[in-house]
Design a protein around this motif. Structure first.
Motif, PDB file in Angstrom:
ATOM      1  N   ILE A   1      91.901 -70.094  10.910  1.00 30.12           N
ATOM      2  CA  ILE A   1      93.051 -69.360  10.384  1.00 30.12           C
ATOM      3  C   ILE A   1      93.553 -70.121   9.164  1.00 30.12           C
ATOM      4  CG2 ILE A   1      95.411 -68.590  10.854  1.00 30.12           C
ATOM      5  CD1 ILE A   1      94.548 -68.241  13.802  1.00 30.12           C
ATOM      6  N   VAL A   2      93.643 -69.409   8.032  1.00 27.43           N
ATOM      7  CA  VAL A   2      93.962 -70.086   6.775  1.00 27.43           C
ATOM      8  C   VAL A   2      95.300 -69.679   6.165  1.00 27.43           C
ATOM      9  CG1 VAL A   2      91.555 -70.557   6.190  1.00 27.43           C
ATOM     10  CG2 VAL A   2      92.616 -68.418   5.419  1.00 27.43           C
ATOM     11  N   GLY A   3      95.947 -68.645   6.690  1.00 26.54           N
ATOM     12  CA  GLY A   3      97.212 -68.247   6.085  1.00 26.54           C
ATOM     13  C   GLY A   3      97.843 -67.078   6.804  1.00 26.54           C
ATOM     14  N   LEU A   4      98.921 -66.584   6.209  1.00 26.13           N
ATOM     15  CA  LEU A   4      99.688 -65.479   6.766  1.00 26.13           C
ATOM     16  C   LEU A   4      99.467 -64.226   5.931  1.00 26.13           C
ATOM     17  CD1 LEU A   4     103.062 -67.375   7.261  1.00 26.13           C
ATOM     18  CD2 LEU A   4     101.293 -66.952   8.976  1.00 26.13           C
ATOM     19  N   TYR A   5      99.636 -63.077   6.590  1.00 19.68           N
ATOM     20  CA  TYR A   5      99.551 -61.807   5.887  1.00 19.68           C
ATOM     21  C   TYR A   5     100.710 -60.946   6.377  1.00 19.68           C
ATOM     22  CZ  TYR A   5      97.773 -57.442   3.998  1.00 19.68           C
ATOM     23  OH  TYR A   5      97.638 -56.282   3.301  1.00 19.68           O
ATOM     24  N   GLY A   6     101.626 -60.649   5.515  1.00 19.55           N
ATOM     25  CA  GLY A   6     102.765 -59.808   5.883  1.00 19.55           C
ATOM     26  C   GLY A   6     103.779 -60.548   6.738  1.00 19.55           C
ATOM     27  N   VAL A   7     104.662 -59.761   7.367  1.00 19.58           N
ATOM     28  CA  VAL A   7     105.754 -60.361   8.149  1.00 19.58           C
ATOM     29  C   VAL A   7     105.657 -60.042   9.637  1.00 19.58           C
ATOM     30  CG1 VAL A   7     107.361 -60.393   6.207  1.00 19.58           C
ATOM     31  CG2 VAL A   7     107.268 -58.371   7.682  1.00 19.58           C
ATOM     32  N   GLN A   8     104.585 -59.368  10.041  1.00 19.95           N
ATOM     33  CA  GLN A   8     104.465 -58.964  11.448  1.00 19.95           C
ATOM     34  C   GLN A   8     103.472 -59.807  12.229  1.00 19.95           C
ATOM     35  OE1 GLN A   8     103.684 -54.767  11.081  1.00 19.95           O
ATOM     36  NE2 GLN A   8     105.878 -54.295  11.086  1.00 19.95           N
ATOM     37  N   GLY A   9     103.210 -61.024  11.771  1.00 19.74           N
ATOM     38  CA  GLY A   9     102.386 -61.945  12.544  1.00 19.74           C
ATOM     39  C   GLY A   9     100.902 -61.882  12.278  1.00 19.74           C
ATOM     40  N   GLN A  10     100.482 -61.097  11.298  1.00 25.94           N
ATOM     41  CA  GLN A  10      99.059 -61.066  10.986  1.00 25.94           C
ATOM     42  C   GLN A  10      98.665 -62.344  10.255  1.00 25.94           C
ATOM     43  OE1 GLN A  10      98.968 -57.249   8.918  1.00 25.94           O
ATOM     44  NE2 GLN A  10      97.770 -56.429  10.630  1.00 25.94           N
ATOM     45  N   VAL A  11      97.385 -62.731  10.423  1.00 28.41           N
ATOM     46  CA  VAL A  11      96.895 -63.970   9.821  1.00 28.41           C
ATOM     47  C   VAL A  11      95.653 -63.702   8.985  1.00 28.41           C
ATOM     48  CG1 VAL A  11      97.861 -65.497  11.577  1.00 28.41           C
ATOM     49  CG2 VAL A  11      95.570 -64.545  11.914  1.00 28.41           C
ATOM     50  N   LYS A  12      95.454 -64.556   7.984  1.00 33.98           N
ATOM     51  CA  LYS A  12      94.247 -64.520   7.155  1.00 33.98           C
ATOM     52  C   LYS A  12      93.228 -65.470   7.766  1.00 33.98           C
ATOM     53  CE  LYS A  12      96.689 -63.682   2.818  1.00 33.98           C
ATOM     54  NZ  LYS A  12      96.952 -64.238   1.463  1.00 33.98           N
ATOM     55  N   LEU A  13      91.965 -65.074   7.717  1.00 29.88           N
ATOM     56  CA  LEU A  13      90.896 -65.859   8.328  1.00 29.88           C
ATOM     57  C   LEU A  13      89.843 -66.270   7.308  1.00 29.88           C
ATOM     58  CD1 LEU A  13      89.968 -63.633  11.404  1.00 29.88           C
ATOM     59  CD2 LEU A  13      91.681 -65.445  11.299  1.00 29.88           C
ATOM     60  N   GLU A  14      89.215 -67.393   7.600  1.00 28.76           N
ATOM     61  CA  GLU A  14      87.960 -67.776   6.971  1.00 28.76           C
ATOM     62  C   GLU A  14      86.918 -67.620   8.073  1.00 28.76           C
ATOM     63  OE1 GLU A  14      85.844 -71.668   4.904  1.00 28.76           O
ATOM     64  OE2 GLU A  14      87.828 -71.863   5.773  1.00 28.76           O
ATOM     65  N   SER A  15      85.892 -66.806   7.815  1.00 30.53           N
ATOM     66  CA  SER A  15      84.861 -66.548   8.817  1.00 30.53           C
ATOM     67  C   SER A  15      83.546 -67.156   8.375  1.00 30.53           C
ATOM     68  CB  SER A  15      84.678 -65.037   9.003  1.00 30.53           C
ATOM     69  OG  SER A  15      83.557 -64.767   9.819  1.00 30.53           O
ATOM     70  N   TRP A  16      82.842 -67.795   9.323  1.00 32.24           N
ATOM     71  CA  TRP A  16      81.538 -68.386   9.054  1.00 32.24           C
ATOM     72  C   TRP A  16      80.410 -67.554   9.655  1.00 32.24           C
ATOM     73  CZ3 TRP A  16      84.435 -73.058  11.221  1.00 32.24           C
ATOM     74  CH2 TRP A  16      85.302 -73.561  10.237  1.00 32.24           C
ATOM     75  N   THR A  17      80.734 -66.339  10.101  1.00 32.88           N
ATOM     76  CA  THR A  17      79.702 -65.462  10.661  1.00 32.88           C
ATOM     77  C   THR A  17      79.056 -64.662   9.532  1.00 32.88           C
ATOM     78  OG1 THR A  17      81.238 -63.634  11.083  1.00 32.88           O
ATOM     79  CG2 THR A  17      80.941 -65.249  12.854  1.00 32.88           C
ATOM     80  N   GLU A  18      77.874 -64.137   9.801  1.00 35.18           N
ATOM     81  CA  GLU A  18      77.184 -63.268   8.849  1.00 35.18           C
ATOM     82  C   GLU A  18      76.915 -61.937   9.511  1.00 35.18           C
ATOM     83  OE1 GLU A  18      76.246 -63.204   5.651  1.00 35.18           O
ATOM     84  OE2 GLU A  18      77.317 -65.064   5.340  1.00 35.18           O
ATOM     85  N   PRO A  19      77.424 -60.840   9.017  1.00 36.25           N
ATOM     86  CA  PRO A  19      78.433 -60.760   7.972  1.00 36.25           C
ATOM     87  C   PRO A  19      79.775 -61.284   8.485  1.00 36.25           C
ATOM     88  CG  PRO A  19      78.051 -58.578   8.888  1.00 36.25           C
ATOM     89  CD  PRO A  19      77.054 -59.507   9.543  1.00 36.25           C
TER      90      PRO A  19
END
Length: 171
Positions: free
Chosen positions: A14-32
């Motif tokens: 988890i790398v950050g926040l998105y919006g104000v409702q608790g969503q999070v930004k991700l870094e994914s190492w899966t393909e795709p």
């Protein structure tokens, strides 16, 4: 919902926040990269945090991914998860195709040279862009060996728990 203490596989963080409702930004190492949402439940870990969570929903958003985590409904709760690694139990991943394997399956294997000199055990692997690299540890000694099958990696024996490499033990 616990998946037990089996082998864990790192899929992202988890790398950050998105919006104000608790969503999070991700870094994914899966393909795709969007595939990360297919493997659940997640174990989120960071210093002072260990939370198993399932039922995650997500989507691509620009160049990144955004996730909605059940029970995380506001920005304050989501903030506490920034930096958490996302791991899953190895058994939730599909079996690899013949001749393929997951990096985690190599971790812990003994590494020996073609002349039978023990170099240590695979601690972890990382990608460099040019090729993947095995980090082989023997006590305090650490070797970085290119994971290139043929020139450097001669064989992988999962039953014997051993990888044979063409590598100078002094290097």
């Amino acid at each position: 919902m616990s998946t037990g203490l089996g082998k864990r596989v790192r899929l992202g963080r988890i790398v950050g926040l998105y919006g104000v409702q608790g969503q999070v930004k991700l870094e994914s190492w899966t393909e795709p990269r969007i595939q990360i949402f297919q493997y659940q439940p997640w174990l989120l870990t960071a210093p002072g945090v260990e939370k198993e969570i399932g039922g995650i929903r997500g989507r691509a958003q620009g160049k990144g991914l955004v996730a909605t985590l059940p029970g995380i409904e506001d920005r304050d709760k989501a903030t506490a998860l920034i930096g958490c690694e996302i791991t899953v139990s190895r058994d939730v991943l599909p079996p690899p195709a013949p001749g393929e394997f997951y990096w985690t399956d190599l971790e812990g294997l003994e590494v020996v040279t073609t002349e039978h000199v023990v170099l240590g055990r695979v601690n972890h692997l990382f990608a460099t862009g040019a090729n993947d690299v095995m980090v082989v540890k023997d006590g305090e000694r650490e070797r970085l060996i290119p994971f290139v099958q043929g020139p450097y990696v001669h064989s992988i024996d999962f039953d014997g728990q051993r990888i044979v490499v063409d590598w100078d033990p002094e290097f």
